[in-house]
Scaffold this motif. Structure first.
Motif: not given
Length: 83
Positions: A38-59
């Motif tokens: 999520m740190w990298f997502v915040e730097v490069f794009t808007d957090i609301h454009r990313v699939n949250i389930w994908f972010m859970y898996v990456l976390t």
């Protein structure tokens, strides 16, 4: 137990994702603080454009990798001490 840190960190990643998915973290505060992807997502794009389930898996994967790295460091320290 050989992989204690890997298991513990993976459980932390799962707990963090479940806590956010349950709705108790409505503003994604804990997810943004403790999720490395999520740190990298915040730097490069808007957090609301990313699939949250994908972010859970990456976390979960990132926390497991952190735990694995910790287990490797401890294993090398033990090997060096006993040899």
């Amino acid at each position: 137990m050989r992989n204690a840190m890997t298991i513990a960190c993976t459980l932390i990643g799962i707990a963090l994702s479940l806590f956010n998915a349950s709705g108790y973290d409505p503003h994604n505060l804990f997810l943004m603080m403790f999720s490395v992807p999520m740190w990298f997502v915040e730097v490069f794009t808007d957090i609301h454009r990313v699939n949250i389930w994908f972010m859970y898996v990456l976390t979960v994967i990132s926390w497991a990798a952190i735990g694995y790295a910790g287990d490797r460091i401890v294993s090398r320290a033990r090997d060096r001490r006993y040899s």
